[in-house]
Structure formats: C-alpha cells, structure tokens
Enzyme design. Structure first.
Site, short mmCIF file in Angstrom:
data_model
loop_
_atom_site.label_atom_id
_atom_site.label_comp_id
_atom_site.label_asym_id
_atom_site.label_seq_id
_atom_site.Cartn_x
_atom_site.Cartn_y
_atom_site.Cartn_z
N GLU A 73 37.00 -0.93 28.77
CA GLU A 73 35.55 -1.11 28.79
C GLU A 73 34.90 0.28 28.91
O GLU A 73 35.27 1.04 29.81
CB GLU A 73 35.13 -1.97 29.96
CG GLU A 73 35.58 -3.41 29.90
CD GLU A 73 35.07 -4.18 31.10
OE1 GLU A 73 33.86 -4.47 31.15
OE2 GLU A 73 35.89 -4.49 32.00
N ARG A 288 50.05 -4.01 37.74
CA ARG A 288 49.18 -2.83 37.77
C ARG A 288 49.83 -1.70 38.55
O ARG A 288 50.74 -1.90 39.35
CB ARG A 288 47.84 -3.17 38.43
CG ARG A 288 46.97 -4.12 37.66
CD ARG A 288 45.66 -4.36 38.38
NE ARG A 288 44.92 -3.11 38.57
CZ ARG A 288 43.70 -3.05 39.10
NH1 ARG A 288 43.10 -4.16 39.49
NH2 ARG A 288 43.09 -1.91 39.23
N LYS A 298 35.50 1.12 39.71
CA LYS A 298 34.33 1.84 39.17
C LYS A 298 33.14 1.71 40.11
O LYS A 298 32.42 2.68 40.37
CB LYS A 298 33.99 1.29 37.80
CG LYS A 298 35.08 1.50 36.76
CD LYS A 298 34.82 0.70 35.49
CE LYS A 298 36.00 0.80 34.54
NZ LYS A 298 35.87 -0.09 33.38
#
Length: 581
Positions: A73, A288, A298
């Site tokens: 993104e 992950r 973020k």
C-alpha cells in the site's frame, strides 16, 4: 476448501523453516536456502489439486512461468518486515526463472502520497531487485467495475445500507438487504458510482462467509476523494478483499505469497475468482518478520514523528528500510538477515543485534574501508610529541583493508600534534590496562612510532587537556603493550551515536508497558558529538558512503552533510574488552 488447503499449507509451507545460521558466517540467499525438499510449492500448470472445487474455466497463458507480485500500500514507508516479503516474492520468481511485479495497492486515495510510491520502488531496487513491471490496482479500475456488475447479475453481490459500525466485528447482524432484487442492486450501484450516495450510506457487499466467520465482506465503498492517478473519475473504490485476487488474476500470478494474517481472506480470494469464472492463482501464507525494541506500524511511526520522538520515517533509530539505509546498513545485510530468518508459517520475532550481525564482513572487520578514524571524546587528548617526526614521515600510508593491502591505501598526515581518545590515557595504570599511561608507552597505529609520557598538562579544574610525549621509531623502541588510533590535522565533524529507541522488548505490549509505547522511549537513544575529530582523508566522502573507524565501529555519511560540515551515523559498534587495544 478450508480443510484441504489448510492441510496443504501445513505440509508445504510448514516445511520452509531454515536454520538461523551462525553469526559471522557467510549467508546464502533466501531462495538458495529454500531449494530442494525444503520448498514444495506447486509448479505452474500443475496446481489443479491446490484449488479444490475450482473448474479452471480460464487458465493462464503462461503455463510454465512462475509469476509473483509484491503488492504494498503506498501509504507509508517500507519496514524490515516488508524486506522479507520483497526477498521472498522477487527471490522465488528469480530462482525459478519467473517474473515478479511491483503492484501498488492504491485503493485508499485519502492515505496515499507520491513520496510513498517513489520510496517504495527505490527501496525494492536498493535491495537489488528489478520489477518485471510496475503496476497499480488503479490500472484495472474499469475492469474491476465491470466485474462488480457481473457479480451482481450473478446474484453474488448486493448494495447494502448498513452503517460501518453495524457490520464491524465477527458477529454483525445479517443485512436486511441481502436478498434485494438483482436489478435493484444494479441501479443502486450505478447511483453509487454517480455520487448519489454519501460516504457510508451504501456499500456493495459479496455474498460469502469468510474463514474467520465474517459475513459478506465489502467490495466497494463511497469515497469523495480524488485519486492521484484517476483524478475525479471515481467516487467509489474497491476494497482489498475484492481487488487483490482479481488483480492477481489479471496479471496471471501463479503464487500469491502473503503473510499469515491474510489467511482469513483466502476463502474470499478463491470464492471471488470462482464466482466470476476467471483464472485463479494459489494463495500461500507465511509468518511475518518482527523485531523487538521497535514498532513498525505506520500509524505508530506517524505518532513518533508528530510528537518529535523521531525526525521522520528515515530516522536511523527506526527499522524502516529508509532508516536502515540512512544508518548505514548495506542492502546485503538486510537480505542476509531475511535469509537467516527463513520462511515459516509461524511469526518470527528477532533481536535487533541479529540484524547487525548480518553486515557483510563484520566478523572479519572488513565490512568497509578502515580509517584511523574518529576521536569521539568526550574530551580528546592533544598529544605534543618531541622530537617531531622527520619530514619523510609527514604522511603515513594506511591500508584501506589491513587484511588485504592489495585493495589500496590512503594517506594520513602525521604532524607534531596528534589527538587521541580521552579513554586511551590514564594517569594511573590499573591491572589489565594496556594503553597510554606514565611509564607505559604505546604505539601509534600505522605511524611506525612509539610515544611515552613526558609531561601531563591540566586546566585550572584539574582536567587533563594535553600530553607532552617523546616519540621514538618503533624499530628501535621496545615493543609496546598496545597500539592506539589517532588523528593529526583532523576534520571537525558531527557524529550521531544511536541506541535502542525503546526501553522494553515489546513496547506495544500493555503488560510490559502499561503507559503505551510513547511512554517507553529511551532518553539516551541518540547522542550527538558535535565536535568529533576524524581522519581528514574522508573529506571527499558522499552520503551513504561507509567507513570503519578503527576500534569505534562502522559509520555512514549522513545526507545532512554539507560543505564544511560532515555528519556521520554510527551503524554498529565494534566489541572489545575495556582497556585493551
């Protein structure tokens, strides 16, 4: 689908674990470590068994080519976890003679900025990968809209008026509009596209129950925000659940590799391709990569920036890729780290020092050209030696890589005044201390001279400010116990020394940090030495150039450097016993 695919992922992806590898040893690439029995993904064109109940109405026009994608993104800077995804997607394609797309998932225009698009591609290429093609979800908005109409016509989607807060969570009430007539949903969806509904007043929802129990995920929502690429053409935008698998289908991706939290979306991924009778890739999940003593969210990094805890996304105390580059980590260190961590279904949470250990050549001391380097203080000692060196000794040749002198030398001035670290001198000799002290000479590294204390000069407060020493050629002097680094005619610069940004391993864990991550900041995470003295031969260095300053660590030139003022970031320290050279 759930049971069969779970079994396959458990058997196949579960076999991807890698040994960590010993610190300081050479690390092979991630894909080299995954060859052979460790990796049993389906082969292109042989994946029918991986998609139970799929009729394969459309097949790929690239039946023998591995095709992957990295789909970030563009609403923030990439971090260390993304580096694993980049290495896995690009590396798997490359290892199998395939291709990998860089595809921006640009379906949230209010959060996207051009600087993120630029930085993402820059970091992918910095890690050593070239995308086969750079694409955007927005490239396919027209096709996605056409498919949404088709989904409605097939009775698999409907326009809903439930509020966002009503459909949140895992047990929302069923939509009273789920069975509305197809023609009515088609007209209402067209009204959504024309801007006749406000934000939150209508959504297009798909008729399925996801693996985590969520019912009827949203496919389109209304957003009156201009898009950076399509402008005002659209006021409805597709969601991840709708967009991702269809973009994969359009690009004929063979292996849709994603992290474990997207497993709950796997059912909608396969369902949607089936519902539209389009080519369906296979989704594979892996764990992950997280680091202790940091945050990578973020939203939380933005909070750190806004509160002034860090300067920006590339502050060297963060673990974004731009921050790691600024601190001086070479891309090989990031890639080596990802290879050592390996690919497993389970999430990997690692200590930051394991990343530091992956700097190429760190174990041998040859990670960067070595300079006599920097005197960091706090108060560098000025040494005045007598007799002064001969005219022939005004410049000293220092090897760039002491273990391999064939890689060149640089010249260092050597005058009657030199500067040494304050910690390299003591007025009284302690047991085990081998550096300069009264009655205990030391050698000057590479200079060919041994110095001995003649007189200690102090200021009014009793602080040592200068040492008068004798200077004897090393070939006639008794061999000293140690050699120390020094600078002469030094360059005054700024050096930034970094420690962990947070005090606790898990700053986001309320049980460890009840006050929240912002209350866990390390007050000593940055120390700035504004008048450090460095070897003047680094004067021509450019931003991101890397050096080893002898005995002090690895340093990188910061982009803040300007003419007349160089700035260095310490990347990692060198470990040594106190008092020993």
């Amino acid at each position: 689908i759930k049971n069969e695919v779970d079994l396959q992922v458990g058997v196949r992806a579960g076999a991807l674990s890698l040994p960590a590898g010993e610190v300081g040893t050479e690390t092979r690439s991630l894909m080299e470590q995954l060859r052979g029995e460790a990796l049993k993904f389906h082969k292109p064109g042989e994946y029918k068994e991986s998609l139970p109940d799929h009729s394969l109405t459309e097949v790929s026009p690239f039946p023998s080519q591995v095709r992957t994608r990295f789909p970030p993104e563009p609403n923030g800077i990439l971090h260390i976890g993304h580096a694993k995804a980049i290495n896995f997607n690009f590396g798997y394609a490359k290892a199998n003679g395939g291709v990998c797309f860089l595809r921006y998932d640009d379906t949230n225009p209010e959060k996207e900025e051009e600087k993120y698009f630029t930085a993402i591609r820059e970091m992918v290429e910095w890690l050593g990968y070239q995308p086969y093609a750079v694409t955007h979800a927005s490239d396919y908005f027209d096709q996605l809209y056409t498919w949404a109409l088709e989904l409605i016509r097939r009775g698999q989607a409907y326009v809903c008026h439930q509020k966002v807060e009503e459909i949140k969570g895992h047990n929302p009430p069923p939509s009273p509009w789920r069975d509305r007539p197809v023609e009515e949903s088609l007209l209402l969806f067209e009204d959504m596209r024309k801007g006749k509904f406000g934000e939150g007043e209508a959504t297009l929802r798909m008729k399925l129950v996801m693996e985590d129990g969520k019912m009827d995920p949203v496919a389109y929502r209304v957003k009156f925000t201009p898009h950076h690429r399509t402008g005002d053409k659209w006021c409805i935008y597709p969601t991840y659940d709708y967009t991702h698998c269809l973009c994969d289908s359009i690009e004929h991706i063979t292996h849709s590799l994603c992290t474990k939290e997207f497993q709950a979306r796997r059912s909608s991924y396969f369902w949607l391709c089936n519902a539209l009778d389009v080519y369906c890739p296979v989704q594979w999940e892996y764990g992950r990569l997280n680091l202790l003593y940091t945050v990578v969210s973020k939203r939380k990094i933005i909070q750190l920036v806004e509160t002034g805890a860090v300067r920006d996304w590339d502050d060297p105390r963060l673990f974004t890729l731009t921050a790691l580059r600024r601190r001086g980590f070479p891309p090989e260190a990031i890639n080596n780290f990802c290879a050592r961590v390996g690919v497993t279904v389970a999430q990997a949470t690692m200590e930051p020092h394991l990343l530091e250990a992956c700097v190429p050549g760190l174990g041998t001391g040859e990670a960067a050209p070595r300079f006599l380097g920097s005197v960091l203080g706090p108060s560098p000692q000025k040494g005045q030696h007598s007799p002064p060196p001969s005219p022939q000794a005004l410049e000293v040749l220092v090897p760039n890589f002491p273990a391999d002198e064939s890689r060149g030398f640089h010249k260092v001035p050597f005058q009657s005044t030199v500067y040494i670290e304050e910690t390299d001198f003591r007025e009284e000799v302690d047991k085990g201390y081998k550096r300069l002290a009264p009655g205990q000479p030391v050698g000057l590294r590479h200079a060919g001279y041994v110095i001995a204390i003649q007189n200690v000069i102090k200021d009014a407060s009793g602080h040592v400010i200068e040492l008068e020493v004798t200077c004897t050629k090393s070939d006639v002097a008794e061999k000293p116990k140690a050699f120390i680094h020094w600078v002469s005619e030094p360059l005054v610069c700024e050096v930034r020394l970094y420690e962990r940004l947070f005090l606790h391993k898990n700053p986001e864990d309320p049980s460890e940090v009840p006050g929240g991550f912002l209350s866990d900041l390390n007050p000593d995470s940055l120390r700035v030495v504004r008048s450090a003295l460095v070897d003047s031969s680094v004067l021509s260095a450019r931003p991101f150039d890397k050096f080893q300053f002898e005995r002090l660590g690895y340093f990188s030139v910061d982009p803040d450097s300007e003419e007349g003022k160089m700035v260095f970031n310490r990347t990692v320290t060198l470990k040594e016993d106190p008092g020993k050279a």
